[in-house]
Write a protein that holds these residues in place. Sequence first.
Motif, short mmCIF file in Angstrom:
data_model
loop_
_atom_site.label_atom_id
_atom_site.label_comp_id
_atom_site.label_asym_id
_atom_site.label_seq_id
_atom_site.Cartn_x
_atom_site.Cartn_y
_atom_site.Cartn_z
N LYS A 30 -71.76 -32.43 12.89
CA LYS A 30 -73.18 -33.45 13.91
C LYS A 30 -74.30 -32.66 13.67
O LYS A 30 -73.86 -31.63 14.45
N ALA A 56 -71.25 -41.83 23.61
CA ALA A 56 -71.35 -42.55 22.60
C ALA A 56 -73.58 -42.30 22.64
O ALA A 56 -73.70 -42.10 21.39
N ASP A 60 -73.76 -40.38 19.38
CA ASP A 60 -73.95 -41.55 18.23
C ASP A 60 -74.96 -41.75 18.12
O ASP A 60 -75.88 -41.99 17.25
N THR A 61 -76.16 -42.76 19.56
CA THR A 61 -76.44 -43.48 19.43
C THR A 61 -78.32 -42.97 19.24
O THR A 61 -78.96 -43.43 18.77
#
Length: 423
Positions: A30, A56, A60-61
Motif C-alpha cells: 500500500k 478504512a 483505503d479511501t
Amino acid sequence: MSATSSLETAANLLTAWGFPVAKRTGWASKKARTDIAFSPSGVIFHHTAAWTTTDALLFDTGNGKIKAPLCHWSIDRDGRITLGAGGYANHAGINSKAAVAKILAGADAEVKPGPDDDGYSANRYTVGIEVKCPGAYNEAQRKAAVALGAALVIAFGWDKARVPAGAHKEITRRKPGDPGDDMGAFRAEVRALIKTKTAPPPKPAPKSAQVTVLVANCQSYDGDCSEAAWRARAQLMAKSSPDVILVQETTDPGRKAMCDELGKGWSYHSNGKSVAILIGPRVKKAGLKRTVSFGTAFGHGAVKLPLKVDGVGFDAISQHTRPASILPDKIEIQLKNGDVAKGATLAGTWPAIFGGDFSLNDPRIAGWIRATPKFDSVDRPGPQSPDAIFTKGSKVKLESAKLIDPGNLSDHKWVVATFTVSA
Ligand SMILES: [Zn+2]
C-alpha cells in the motif's frame, strides 16, 4: 533492509512485548505515490482529532481531499495497533524543513516549528502514526504509541539515544495540538523503553557453594584402634558438620566404622593404605580417584577425588607426608617437600583443596596458598603446624577456620575450615 521488512520487524517486536498488533491484508504494497521513494529515518506521531476515525478511511479511501494511505500505523482507542501501509503515505503535508531536521536529529524538549517550506514534506522521510483521539492520547494509546516508537527505532536501527520521533505539531504551524501530548516527555519514555528492551540480560551470579573440610590425623601410631575409638572420632567429627574429611593414619575397618557412625550418605575413598577422603551426603563424586605413594611401608601418600557440592566442582586431596622419625636428618626437609609436591600434582584444573598432615611446619608449594593459619596442632615443644589446608585457584575462598582438640583420640589436633567455592 527495506522499509517494509523493518515495519514487519517492528510489528513482531510489539507482539513479543505483549501488544496486540494487527496487519491489514495487503499492507506491504500500500502506497499513496509511486513516483517518490520511501526511505524513512524517523517517525511522526499524529492524532486523528476524533475517536471514530476508521482504518478504512486511513488506509483505503482517504478523507476525500487526500489520497490514502494517510499513515502507516493506526492506534485504536483501546491501544490496539494496526499496520496498514508499507509505502509512501500522505500524513505530514507540507512542513518546516528545519523542524523536520531537528526531529530526525533527535530532540529533547518539544520542537517549535518555523513556517512551512514550500513543497517540502516529511512524508518521504518519516513513518506516520495516526492515533484515534481528539486531543491527547489516552493511557492505553500513550503506552501503545511509546512502544511503537521504541519498536520502530530498534527495527530500523535508528539512534537509540537521540530517538528520531516527533509529532505533527512539531513540524508545522498548521497543526497545533496534533497531538495534545508533551513530546519531550514522550521521547524520554521512548528512550527509557528502548533501554529496557535492549538491555543485555543480567549475568547470572557465578554459581558457588560452601563446603566445610576437616583435616583429621586420627591416631598416634600406637593409638586406640578399637571400633569404639573410631566411632568416638566420628562423633567428634560430626560436631563440625563437615562435608569432606581428609584423614590420615586410618585403617579400613576404622574408616568403615567412622562412615557408619557419621550416618547415611557417607563413604570413604582411600589410597589403599592409611590416607583417605570421607565424603558426606551433600558431596558427589565427580571423577576418578587418583593416588600417589611416597614409598613407605606405612603407606604415606596422597589421594585425590574430584567432587561436586551443589553442582560446583573442586578437587579434594588428602595428604600424609613422611614423618621425620623414618627419615635421615639431612635430606629430611627436601624429601618431605618432594612428597608435598607430589601430592599437589594430583590436582586438576578445578579449584583445589589440599589438606592433611604435611609433617612440615611450613611446606612451600608453588601455585598454592596456605589457607588455614599456622595452628599449633601437635603436642611437641615449640610451635608445630604440620596440619593445614592449602588451596589453589581464585575460585576457592576461606571463610573460617578453627582447631579442634580430639583429646586422647589423636596425638594431632584437627583443623576444620569452611570455604566458598565458585564454579
Ligand atoms: Zn497530523
